[in-house]
Design an enzyme around this catalytic site. Structure first.
Site, PDB file in Angstrom:
ATOM      1  N   HIS A 346       0.840  -1.189   0.000  1.00  0.00           N
ATOM      2  CA  HIS A 346       0.000   0.000   0.000  1.00  0.00           C
ATOM      3  C   HIS A 346       0.881   1.247   0.000  1.00  0.00           C
ATOM      4  O   HIS A 346       0.681   2.168  -0.795  1.00  0.00           O
ATOM      5  CB  HIS A 346      -0.896  -0.036   1.239  1.00  0.00           C
ATOM      6  CG  HIS A 346      -1.819   1.118   1.350  1.00  0.00           C
ATOM      7  ND1 HIS A 346      -1.497   2.263   2.036  1.00  0.00           N
ATOM      8  CD2 HIS A 346      -3.045   1.325   0.829  1.00  0.00           C
ATOM      9  CE1 HIS A 346      -2.509   3.110   1.958  1.00  0.00           C
ATOM     10  NE2 HIS A 346      -3.464   2.561   1.224  1.00  0.00           N
ATOM     11  N   CYS A 722       1.124  -1.329 -19.375  1.00  0.00           N
ATOM     12  CA  CYS A 722       0.806  -0.360 -18.333  1.00  0.00           C
ATOM     13  C   CYS A 722       1.309  -0.768 -16.955  1.00  0.00           C
ATOM     14  O   CYS A 722       0.938  -0.162 -15.963  1.00  0.00           O
ATOM     15  CB  CYS A 722      -0.685  -0.032 -18.308  1.00  0.00           C
ATOM     16  SG  CYS A 722      -1.714  -1.431 -17.858  1.00  0.00           S
TER      17      CYS A 722
END
Lengths: 762, 762
Positions: A346, A722
């Site tokens: 995170h 990507c």
């Protein structure tokens, strides 16, 4: 080549060197520059070279009382004698291909050998110096000698020069930090007084070497004699300025300049960085998961970060690990330091999105939030203590080290402008906020290649709405929660489309790995329960029921769209409404791309496709010129690569998500990898971290298979990349070779991709 | 074929039927048996058939006042007239390819048409009955009619028979549960009195149909007239006994019997099973993760399970989820029922290993251990309440339903014996205990293909030792913990090798996914802390630090061996010492195979290989004939498949771990899949659960790539399959087509694999 050809003058006292091709190849290190300067006609001190093979044979000949090679050697030494016929005093220098701490310093003032046999007698000064010089190559760092082949060793060279009269002076060919053409001072020394004629030498060397050179000359009665030169590392700015200057001076063509700049150095320049870490040692090392350096006061929570920020102070948020509750704190902080987590933790993801430097996974850091103390090893740090972190290499320093801010424009701008003219692969960016989009546009992004829709919920009030949706027990609750999201989303998309002003925007459908979006600590759970109007106990039960053992491989991506079609419905409506609003406001056609994540079967694609086109057809936008719509899928699982032929017929584009594809191809959770990746690299099991540079032989082959099958089934298929590898130069070169149509990277990597892809197209 | 050929006598009152090939193809359902019995010369009631196409055209002709087809139809009806020339009363029957609840029952006692036009007049009884019969095909179940093509519809047939005199009687050709040749009673009815001559009919039909048939005859004055027959589903035992009996009667060859038995039915027979679930509804459905049925009293913990077991009582362990602390309870319980977890959850894995029936992931079950109550929906169950679970289909019933125990030997044994003679692929088993090895050997396992060494620690005292190793903070602590393991391990291996008596044993190096081996509940953590002599707080910190976000993709398999080589060292020593002890005790050469799990690069394999062979070479076993050693690797990651060519040169064998390969190829955590797999199958996204039957187009291609590259690099490479798919018939047929050398499955699946692979080789 016979050994007699391996000792020769590169700068004879009289006449020309006339080297053979084989001899030219032997010119490593300084020898190369001495030869080239002399060859160009600039006064150069007489210099000869010999190889180690030659030297060894000269020694062997002594035992055999043979003289053939020695006679040639003595002849070479005579090339150092000027027309006055007086044997000069000598200098012996090493001349290694790469600069190396263990090499012998130049031995100056060696008397010329009195007799031919003295020239090879190891008891005499000349031979002793030559022997020492060769030996110093062998002692230059552990492992280095071992990996060097015997043949390479035999071709190492040593220089013998005449001693020059006058003062010996050193200077740089270009300024160390500005890159302006010199003569310039060496860092830490004053610029010596030099005759005007040195300018010709500077221009000459700069053109020949194409990089910053440290130059050694003697100045005797206003005359400059070139002695030696070696390349030096300049700052990134200096290199770029120099490159542009060389184009202006017509030394290089613009394309030549583009191909000569190292994209990795460009990458380092696009973030604040340590001015220098010389003389300071890091107190800890973690993983550099978001580049750039930051320094500031330690804070342990969002409130303190916000308070410091409001007072214009820099701070470093120090936590064991981050979660959704920390997002505001991360935004307010200048940098982030965590005890746990890896590249896709995170902390890492949010830090890269928000452009904050972040060092994660510092194993000997622990944070005690109750006592408000961070421990690194046996040192304790409290709120307000100062740290500096380098998100490039993962180092952590005590105190505030001086930082340099990134400079966009100037030489970088010029160079990137040149690069665009030879580039054939488009560069987009991975962003989902208007701020990041503006940054990316200023860096030259040609569209958005990945807008992670779930990242639009990284603010407290939206997080409540998102959590309500994830935690809903049934369809009714979920519908209610979804309705609460539509307005947010429509506004978000409208703003994002408007910010991109008609450039394509690729919206990836919702893909939240649950563990990143759910409350974890007692405090978070209590807050969430209150905001959802649930009993804490009920929320805990619900959290336990939806907890996943391996969230990376869990109920996410397209699986969410298929199990909860109402989420897909909401999102498509919001995207289309946002596009319509932006189109009306700007009076432009908005190129909208919608991408399905985490597919493993063609059936998943057709299932979503049918519903997406139903919503599109019902939107009234199809026949308007408000929207140019494209539908595609992310390819980020091995099975999707194998079945790309089935998938390609149903989509306008595919875009490789190289992060997840690397995770599944290797079977490695990037979050959990730090526990063994370090040992793997140390033990040589991995040459490179596959999450930094694409693994060509595994993940790369999966991509190749998918492209071949996809293009065979649909020749008009547009292909993008990507994943994070789209910002890594080595990976970009590989992707360019695969013939992709575009890449999409984080905003700060856009210039790197522009430059690398221009080089790959050249 | 013209329509006149689509109405014809299959059992003419006089003469032979003389059917064309096209007409034979039309004989679906009963028609086929009537024709074949009549053709074989057994007295059969006169019967004609016509297709729906024919019937429709007969109706169309009426409108056109045409008569060509009707004339032929009337001629057909005359085939029902016996030599006495009296038109009989008629019967109209359907004759569908598969038995179906919606079909029209036979219409008996229809008067023969008085005039040709009556035979097609829908107002008259014959035509009305034929019309109804055809219409009843159309109403046979939702979706069924829709998926049927027009052409198939046109070829549906209806029978018209003469009414036979005397009593109509029904019986089976073989006994419904023993499979003994009949005539036998239909379940629930007495066996009618039948003349001896019916024996010829029974033998005839049994040989023609090769399965249990329900037979309809009329008995008139001691004479048997065959009316009709249809196949019926018999029990698995009855089918097998019948198959063996047919071989003894020379109706089938042994190989014919082997190819005709359905391996899926065999699989169901090898566990206790519900005798019948007719008339009872499950109160809940979960995932059947370990086959077999079990019933008993509910228990909530290991102590209660052990207490009941000691008293010889059956019990069902009911928990939210299982962990290492539950292993003793699981062993003591008869069956396991959990609220959470999927096929590869701890509960599922342990249940399959120990052969316990298990239903996992019952979403509406919750267990409150404090109050000692389980809730399923709104019903509450307490200790001692009785449940029955079916680990085959995941159903849960209230109360004790009657169970049937598995029978090995007898017909199964005979059949498997025959199967072995045509089988070319070896069948091994996945076991690690002496008990399981004995079971597998009794089922015909030819070696151990996968001994999961970490599973040898599933007992409380060993778990303490294992946890001490996992939780050790540094190398010293780890070495200490490892020393505590060596003795256990040596004894374990020695016992396992001895049990297998010279058959190959494949030991997979340590591969513990951490979350399955660490304490989780407060209670477990307190116990573990006490047994390790650690403070609870210290243990919690340590647990937090080593917790993984995605343990399936974490620090496991070969990664453990490379980061902690001391574990590899300990394990190799224990394996070799165990093999030496077994060899000396039995005076046999022990074929030892050591397998490295979870590799993704060839470098990992070479790193481990070097160390394994060092230990082997230092063991003194190399030149003895005590041990025949082989080294190999598990291929269970996509990258390992792609790089199989690099790996193959370094190994004697590779073995595909299809569970993990499916997880990574699809990007699906099997533990977490239940949340969306059900929806996926319901919505038709997956045709089959890829964790049950191998996904040929994705995972299968990965395996094909690996085999092709592996064999190209090393033609002597031995190739095995050791994932759970090795026990699934459809998957086994696919693997057989790939030319693998062996498969290895759980003990109870060994007979299934033997049979399926014999069929595949035939």
């Amino acid at each position: 080549m016979s050994l007699t050809q391996e000792m020769f003058a590169i700068a004879p006292a009289m006449g020309k060197a006339n080297l053979s091709a084989g001899q030219l190849k032997l010119l490593a290190g300084k020898a190369r520059w001495i030869f080239r300067v002399c060859e160009a006609g600039f006064p150069t001190v007489p210099t000869i070279v010999l190889t180690r093979a030659c030297w060894d044979e000269l020694q062997a000949e002594r035992g055999r009382r043979d003289m053939r090679l020695r006679a040639h050697w003595v002849a070479c030494l005579y090339k150092l004698v000027d027309k006055d016929g007086k044997p000069p005093m000598l200098v012996v220098r090493t001349s290694a291909a790469s600069h190396n701490g263990g090499l012998m310093p130049a031995k100056v003032g060696i008397p010329a050998p009195g007799a031919p046999e003295d020239s090879v007698d190891p008891a005499r000064p000349l031979a002793r110096a030559i022997k020492q010089a060769f030996e110093s190559y062998g002692f230059s760092g552990a492992g280095w000698g071992a990996s060097r082949s015997d043949e390479e060793r035999a071709r190492q060279i040593v220089l013998v020069q005449a001693v020059a009269g006058g003062e010996v002076e050193q200077f740089l060919t270009r300024h160390a930090t500005t890159g302006a053409l010199g003569p310039a001072a060496l860092p830490g020394s004053p610029l010596p007084r030099l005759p005007e004629s040195v300018g010709a030498l500077v221009s000459l060397l700069d053109a020949k070497a194409g990089r910053h050179m440290a130059c050694l000359v003697s100045v005797d009665k206003g005359k400059v004699l070139f002695l030696s030169a070696r390349p030096v590392q300049a700052s990134g700015d200096a290199d770029l300025n120099a490159a542009v200057d060389r184009v202006h001076r017509k030394v290089w063509t613009p394309q030549g300049a583009v191909t000569r700049v190292d994209p990795n150095r460009l990458a380092l320049m696009l973030h604040p960085r340590l001015k220098s870490s010389e003389g300071v040692s890091p107190i800890a090392m973690g993983l550099g998961v978001s580049p750039g350096a930051a320094s500031g006061a330690i804070v342990f929570n969002a409130e303190d970060a916000a308070r410091l920020r409001a007072r214009g102070k820099h701070c470093i948020l120090v936590v064991n690990e981050t979660g959704p509750a920390d997002i505001e704190g991360m935004k307010a902080a200048t940098g982030i330091l965590t005890a746990r987590g890896g590249m896709s933790s995170h902390a890492g993801v949010i830090a890269r999105i928000t452009g904050k430097p972040c060092v994660a996974g510092v194993r000997n850091l622990s944070v005690d939030t109750t006592e408000m103390v961070a421990r690194i090893g046996d040192r304790e740090f409290r709120s307000g203590d100062r740290l500096t972190i380098d998100g490039g290499d993962g180092s952590v320093y005590v105190g505030t080290l001086p930082l340099a801010q990134p400079q966009i424009g100037g030489a970088i701008g010029t160079l990137l402008g040149w690069s665009d003219s030879s580039r054939t692969i488009a560069v987009r960016t991975n962003v989902e906020t208007v701020d990041s989009a503006a940054t990316a546009l200023s860096f030259g992004a040609e569209g958005i290649g990945l807008a992670r829709s779930e990242h639009m919920f990284f603010s407290p009030e939206r997080m409540v709405a998102l959590r309500r949706m994830i935690l809903s027990e049934d369809e009714d609750q979920r519908s209610l929660a979804i309705n609460g999201l539509v307005d947010f989303q429509t506004g978000d998309y409208s703003a994002l489309f408007s910010a991109m002003r008609g450039l394509p925007v690729n919206v990836r459908l919702f893909d939240p790995p649950l563990h990143e979006f759910l409350p974890r600590t007692d405090e978070e759970i209590e807050e969430t329960a209150a905001s959802l109007g649930l009993a804490v106990r009920a929320l805990r039960l619900r959290l336990e029921r939806i907890a996943e053992i391996n969230p990376m491989l869990g109920h996410r991506g397209v699986r969410l769209a298929i199990t909860y079609p109402e989420i897909l419905q909401m999102q498509m409506q919001a995207v289309l409404a946002g596009a319509r609003a932006a189109s009306e406001a700007l009076n432009l056609t908005i190129p909208v791309e919608v991408m399905v994540p985490f597919v493993s079967t063609a059936t998943e694609v057709s299932w979503v496709r049918e519903r997406v086109f139903n919503i599109l057809n019902n939107s009234g936008l199809v026949r308007s010129d408000r929207v140019k719509f494209a539908f595609g899928t992310m390819i980020e699982l091995p099975r999707a690569c194998l079945r790309a032929g089935d998938i390609a017929g149903m989509v306008d584009f595919i875009s490789f998500g190289t992060n997840d594809l690397t995770q599944t191809t290797f079977g490695i959770s990037r979050d959990d990898a730090p526990t063994f990746l370090a040992a793997y690299q140390r033990k040589g099991v991995y040459e490179r971290d596959p999450f930094v540079t694409i693994d060509e032989k595994g993940v790369g082959e999966m991509i190749e298979i998918a492209i071949a099958r996809g293009r065979a089934a649909n020749p008009r298929l547009k292909i993008g990349i990507c994943g994070e590898h789209a910002g890594d130069p080595a990976s970009l070169r590989f992707f360019a070779g695969l013939g992709v149509d575009y890449v999409s990277c984080s905003p700060y990597r856009v210039p790197v991709a522009r430059l690398t892809l221009a080089q790959a197209s050249a």
